[in-house]
Design an enzyme around this catalytic site. Structure first.
Site, PDB file in Angstrom:
ATOM      1  N   GLU A  66       0.030  -1.309   5.619  1.00 54.85           N
ATOM      2  CA  GLU A  66       1.079  -0.806   6.515  1.00 54.85           C
ATOM      3  C   GLU A  66       0.826   0.644   6.886  1.00 54.85           C
ATOM      4  O   GLU A  66       1.109   1.057   8.001  1.00 54.85           O
ATOM      5  CB  GLU A  66       2.448  -0.949   5.842  1.00 54.85           C
ATOM      6  CG  GLU A  66       3.621  -0.765   6.792  1.00 54.85           C
ATOM      7  CD  GLU A  66       4.103   0.691   6.934  1.00 54.85           C
ATOM      8  OE1 GLU A  66       4.840   0.965   7.884  1.00 54.85           O
ATOM      9  OE2 GLU A  66       3.730   1.536   6.098  1.00 54.85           O
ATOM     10  N   ASP A  76       0.824  -1.220   0.000  1.00 50.50           N
ATOM     11  CA  ASP A  76       0.000   0.000   0.000  1.00 50.50           C
ATOM     12  C   ASP A  76       0.854   1.265   0.000  1.00 50.50           C
ATOM     13  O   ASP A  76       2.041   1.229   0.336  1.00 50.50           O
ATOM     14  CB  ASP A  76      -0.960   0.010   1.199  1.00 50.50           C
ATOM     15  CG  ASP A  76      -0.247  -0.091   2.543  1.00 50.50           C
ATOM     16  OD1 ASP A  76       0.762  -0.824   2.630  1.00 50.50           O
ATOM     17  OD2 ASP A  76      -0.668   0.571   3.504  1.00 50.50           O
TER      18      ASP A  76
END
Ligand SMILES: [Zn+2]
Length: 396
Positions: free
Chosen positions: A149, A84
């Site tokens: 994350e 991400d």
């Protein structure tokens, strides 16, 4: 190798892998699919999926997957990167489309091109290079790619740790998500984050009649100054960290629509980062004393809430096997001496360290992450991949 890196980055940067926590975020699904396809075509090992479901995401999937490549021994090496990215934010400040790779000499520009595609690509290129040389790695190589994350790890590392037993005590773990600009810094510890929310309640009144109200914004300002004393009270240092504990007021909510109204409520947040020697209970005790002082001085009521707190994780020992192997690999690749540090920013390494695992956080970084015109330097990513290739081979 540069062409390979450009090809990887060009594709990986094109998917907008934003958490659904952000407006318009569909998750990491397409990026993970593309990467799995790439790794399969290159015959880089066996893929195992650890997807978790998220109603809000594309296909309702938040992908996590591992690429396993058999080594000469049974010991596992993990290089863990995240799929991400953070939003592009102020697109006006970008000189190019944040989700289309721009190449300018040695630099590549796009959102995520460095954080965390730099580390991700370095790990993939290292394994590709070994395979092309027909060299079997010394360790079992696990390249783990995970989601979420940037928004708290719920669908990524926390999910993996809560639902699977992927990691064993003697595993070697690298998280290529922080370091320094020369690629010499190995992070072995993190500060403990403590995020607080303060709601200051006073009494609303007309701007011309402050005596009829209690100004919550003014009390919040006094309180902010009072809180700054935390820096003096908890000023102890730690050799592993370049800065001490930090206590910073950050986000502030809008209090009143009108300029001519005395605000009855004011809400702000504080981001504290505590050194391992500082007890968070002690910090909260001091804050509560300050709260009383301001309440008595101004007549407001102050409510304190903990928005987030990660208790301190043990540091990875300086003589841990992963630290030794990585140190030697950096020495051989760069002919320079690496050094060990603790960091103020948080990574999921602290979640792993809390499970008793030894983790080194390492890559060559720059100061563009999470900013407009995020970039990576190709030669630095390639050098990181050489460091990782040596680690995979146990420096043999
Ligand atoms: Zn990152």
């Amino acid at each position: 190798m540069k062409q390979k890196l450009i090809y990887l980055e060009e594709n990986l940067c094109s998917f907008k892998p934003l958490s659904p926590n952000f407006k318009g975020g569909k998750g990491e699904y397409q990026k993970a699919e593309w990467l799995k396809n790439y790794l399969t075509q290159k015959k880089l090992g066996k893929i195992t999926e650890y997807n978790t479901s998220d109603e809000r995401a594309e296909k309702k999937i938040r992908p996590n997957f591992n690429l396993f490549y058999k080594g000469q021994t049974d010991q596992n090496l993990w290089i863990i990167s995240h799929l991400d990215v953070v939003p592009a934010n102020d697109t006006d400040k970008w000189n190019s489309d944040p989700f289309k790779l721009k190449i300018a000499g040695n630099k590549l520009y796009a959102r995520g091109v460095f954080d965390n595609n730099g580390g991700l690509c370095a790990s993939v290129l290292a394994l590709e290079s070994l395979k092309e040389k027909n060299k079997k790695p010394y360790f079992n190589v696990n390249l783990l790619f995970i989601s979420d994350e940037e928004c708290g790890n719920k669908y990524g590392m926390k999910y993996l740790l809560d639902n699977f037993t992927l990691f064993k005590k003697n595993d070697l773990i690298i998280v290529p998500d922080a370091g320094d600009q020369n690629g010499l810094r190995i992070n072995i510890a993190e500060k403990s984050p403590l995020w607080l929310k303060f709601t200051i309640t006073g009494k609303e009144s007309h701007g011309s009649k402050p005596d009829k109200g209690i100004n919550a914004a003014k009390a919040a300002a006094y309180f902010t100054v009072e809180l700054d004393k935390l820096n003096k009270i908890f000023s102890s240092k730690d050799d592993l960290f370049s800065t001490g504990s930090t206590f910073e007021p950050t986000k502030k909510l809008a209090n009143t629509e009108n300029i001519n109204a005395i605000p009855g409520i004011d809400v702000f947040f504080m981001d504290c980062r505590l050194l391992p020697s500082i007890n968070s209970e002690e910090v909260l005790k001091e804050i509560d004393k300050m709260t009383k002082t301001i309440e008595e001085k101004t007549g407001v009521k102050i409510k304190r809430e903990i928005a987030m707190h990660e208790p301190i994780a043990p540091a990875t020992p300086k003589n841990a096997q992963i630290v030794k192997i990585l140190t030697e690999s950096i020495q051989k690749t760069k002919n320079k001496e690496p050094y060990l540090k603790g960091m103020g920013g948080g990574t999921f390494a602290s979640l792993l360290r809390k499970k008793g695992l030894e983790v080194a956080v390492y890559c060559t970084t720059n100061d563009s992450l999470h900013c407009a015109n995020e970039y990576c330097e190709m030669d630095k990513v390639i050098e990181d991949s050489k460091v990782f290739e040596r680690v995979m081979s146990n420096n043999e």
